[in-house]
Design a protein around this motif. Structure first.
Motif, PDB file in Angstrom:
ATOM      1  N   ARG A 151     -16.315 -12.690  14.796  1.00 25.01           N
ATOM      2  CA  ARG A 151     -15.753 -12.064  16.302  1.00 25.01           C
ATOM      3  C   ARG A 151     -15.143 -10.482  15.837  1.00 25.01           C
ATOM      4  O   ARG A 151     -13.471 -10.319  16.012  1.00 25.01           O
ATOM      5  N   ASN A 152     -15.638 -10.083  14.518  1.00 28.36           N
ATOM      6  CA  ASN A 152     -15.474  -8.617  14.635  1.00 28.36           C
ATOM      7  C   ASN A 152     -16.460  -7.726  14.472  1.00 28.36           C
ATOM      8  O   ASN A 152     -17.699  -8.206  14.456  1.00 28.36           O
ATOM      9  N   ASP A 153     -16.160  -7.078  14.869  1.00 28.32           N
ATOM     10  CA  ASP A 153     -17.009  -5.636  15.177  1.00 28.32           C
ATOM     11  C   ASP A 153     -16.887  -4.643  14.627  1.00 28.32           C
ATOM     12  O   ASP A 153     -15.740  -3.923  14.487  1.00 28.32           O
ATOM     13  N   LEU A 154     -18.235  -3.330  14.235  1.00 29.45           N
ATOM     14  CA  LEU A 154     -17.963  -2.299  14.240  1.00 29.45           C
ATOM     15  C   LEU A 154     -19.248  -1.817  14.751  1.00 29.45           C
ATOM     16  O   LEU A 154     -19.735  -1.874  14.763  1.00 29.45           O
ATOM     17  N   PHE A 155     -18.414  -0.087  15.274  1.00 26.17           N
ATOM     18  CA  PHE A 155     -19.280   0.715  16.250  1.00 26.17           C
ATOM     19  C   PHE A 155     -19.444   2.464  15.615  1.00 26.17           C
ATOM     20  O   PHE A 155     -18.482   2.256  15.069  1.00 26.17           O
TER      21      PHE A 155
END
Length: 581
Positions: free
Chosen positions: A517-521
């Protein structure tokens, strides 16, 4: 007796050709109106009396004289007109990606995710549809099916739910401006309570620091029947003055066939005492199992903004208001295919400073699906405008035919014709240049295709457009346009370019981490133009998504975005911290 003077542009220092000069006085039965000539000069023949003299040019209003006693020939002060567009910023649109729909087209729809743009916090139609060379001064904005006055400040993106832009083939019930048509949807309440809060801080080398806080909430009043949504945005601008925006919306649905919506949006800029209030009441009835839809709404709007002023005079405000109403009927029938018939009438009246303006529109058209993969759209609009004693009208036919050779909704080959009026600027703007036509004809043809290669959808398109008139002295009448959209599991790209206006844009985003549930864009954006601001930016975003389980619906989503940008509006940086639950 004569009132004479000169007008010139602040941007070029040269004469302002086609500015409208209006003199009013109790000594006149109406008003005296004249257009500035090729030298920026004007001359009014008037009897003795006390006069107010106003100048209208593009989106600018100037008061040259107020309670001026005229007993002999009088030379008025020279006027410097500032017609520049003040709003600039980075082009980064996180969460504003074109939807990969089953119908590729030029001009596209967007949905606003929980990630918001950072530097550019308002709708700018020139950035929503860059391939159309859309101009914020000439594109028509439709807010919840209601026309907004030109020159109004953009709606904060925090208040928007979606956007669709039409550049070559607008539906017949929508007006078509020289910069296209943008249809904007506003957030509404639902049966689930939702709250979003964000703070944004930034620094520009040339402008200084700025900060903004925004809160948007929505939820039910009566489950399945009534909902409320509200928003508040407070901003500290780089020059240390403040601006505030507010939204309030109520939707009521006694039955599925009858719906009522009340909405108001307001903007106040405390630094120069400008304000904008827009409100709408709408009723929708769905009859005959939804085959007949009737809609009626009333709109009220008031714009008050500081105007450029004559040298040595006291600053004044330009005031524009409008009260309007609209009725629309949509009928769906089956006959040698499927038809969607549209009929619309609308009108409004108000004042721009002391000058009365009126508008009226009527439209009739048919969207005929001849075969599952062949569609013919045809119709006509009639536009009437009145400003003071001057009146104009334009009959604007439209027609387009499109064909999907794949028969799967993956392609669009089209030919379209439009007559596009030049009447939807500020009230009376069509008077500012008597040499400019009231409309131009436009023919466009092209194709868009989704090749359906694997599981990663991609679309691209090519088109050509021919105009009967150039839209500016250095403009072109024939041009080409192209776009490419790609949406993979981790990568999204949207690129577009047009020779009309010589504009190219690129938006790209890459997911570098998505786990637990952690995203890096990481994202980048670029807009290159020979006629308008050019900018480039890059951003890094981290987002944590709550579980949103039924037993814990209040889980918190958190996001942090750091952005840097450069170009005509920079360089500068932005930091966004936000949450929603």
């Amino acid at each position: 007796m004569k009132l004479t003077g000169h007008v010139r542009s602040k941007q070029t220092g040269e004469a302002a050709i086609g500015a409208t000069v209006v003199a009013t006085s109790p000594a006149l039965s109406g008003e005296e109106v004249v257009i500035s000539d090729e030298n920026g000069a004007y001359s009014l023949d008037v009897p003795p009396g006390t006069y107010q003299v106003l100048i209208y040019y593009l989106a600018t209003t100037v008061e040259v004289a107020h309670d001026l006693a005229v007993t002999r020939d009088t030379v008025l002060p020279d006027v410097i007109l500032d017609e520049s567009i003040q709003e600039t910023g980075c082009t980064f649109w996180e969460g504003t990606w074109p939807e990969q729909s089953s119908e590729p087209r030029f001009g596209f729809g967007t949905g606003w995710s929980s990630l918001m743009p950072v530097a550019r916090d308002r709708t700018h139609r020139a950035w929503i549809a860059p391939a159309a060379a859309a101009n914020p001064l000439t594109a028509v904005a439709i807010l919840e099916d209601a026309v907004r006055l030109a020159g109004a400040p953009g709606v904060p993106i925090a208040f928007l739910s979606d956007s669709s832009t039409y550049t070559m083939r607008a539906p017949i019930w929508l007006p078509h401006g020289t910069g296209g048509t943008a249809q904007l949807g506003v957030v509404s309440g639902s049966n689930q309570v939702k709250v979003e809060a964000r703070t944004i801080g930034g620094y520009d080398r040339d402008a200084g620091s700025s900060a903004r806080a925004q809160l948007v909430a929505g939820g039910p009043i009566v489950h399945d029947h009534a909902w409320l949504a509200a928003g508040l945005l407070a901003a500290r601008k780089p020059d240390a003055h403040y601006a505030t925006d507010g939204l309030l919306r109520l939707d009521v649905m006694p039955t599925i066939e009858h719906q009522l919506s009340l909405m108001g949006i307001g903007h106040i800029d405390h630094g120069d005492s400008s304000s904008d209030v827009w409100s709408r009441a709408a009723y929708t009835a769905k009859l005959d199992d939804g085959k007949l839809v009737l809609q009626a709404h009333v709109v009220g709007e008031r714009l008050e903004a500081p105007a450029a002023v004559a040298l040595g005079s006291t600053p004044v405000s330009s005031l524009t208001d409008r009260l309007g109403a609209q009725g629309r009927a949509t009928l769906r029938r089956k006959a040698h295919g499927y038809h969607q018939l549209e009929a619309l009438v609308q009108g409004g009246t108000g004042h721009r400073d002391l000058v009365e303006h009126r508008d009226a529109s009527a439209a009739l058209g048919d969207d005929w699906q001849i075969e599952p993969n062949v569609t013919l759209v045809a119709g006509v609009r009639c536009e009437l405008r009145r400003f003071g004693d001057a009146q104009v009208s334009v009959i604007a036919p439209r027609a387009s035919i499109s064909w999907d050779p794949t028969k799967e909704g993956r392609a669009d080959v089209f030919v379209a014709y439009d007559r596009i009026p030049h009447l939807d600027g500020a009230p009376g703007a069509w008077l500012t240049n008597p040499r400019s036509p009231l409309a131009h004809d436009e023919v466009a043809t092209g194709f868009a295709w989704n090749p359906n290669w694997g599981e990663q959808p991609m679309m691209f398109g090519l088109a050509a457009r021919a105009r009967s008139e150039a839209l500016d002295p250095d403009g072109e009448r024939l041009g080409g346009e192209a776009f490419l959209r790609f949406e993979g599991r981790r990568t999204r790209i949207h690129g577009s370019a047009t020779t009309l206006g010589r504009i190219a844009t690129l938006l790209a985003r890459r997911t570098v981490f998505d786990r637990a549930r952690n995203d890096l864009f990481v994202a980048t954006s670029l807009r290159a133009s020979m006629t308008s601001p050019s900018e480039a930016g890059a951003a890094v975003t981290w987002k944590h998504t709550g579980g949103h389980h039924d037993d814990d619906p209040a889980d918190l989503d958190v996001e942090i975005t750091l952005e840097g940008f450069a170009g005509d509006a920079g360089p500068g940086t932005r930091l966004l911290v936000g949450g929603s639950w």
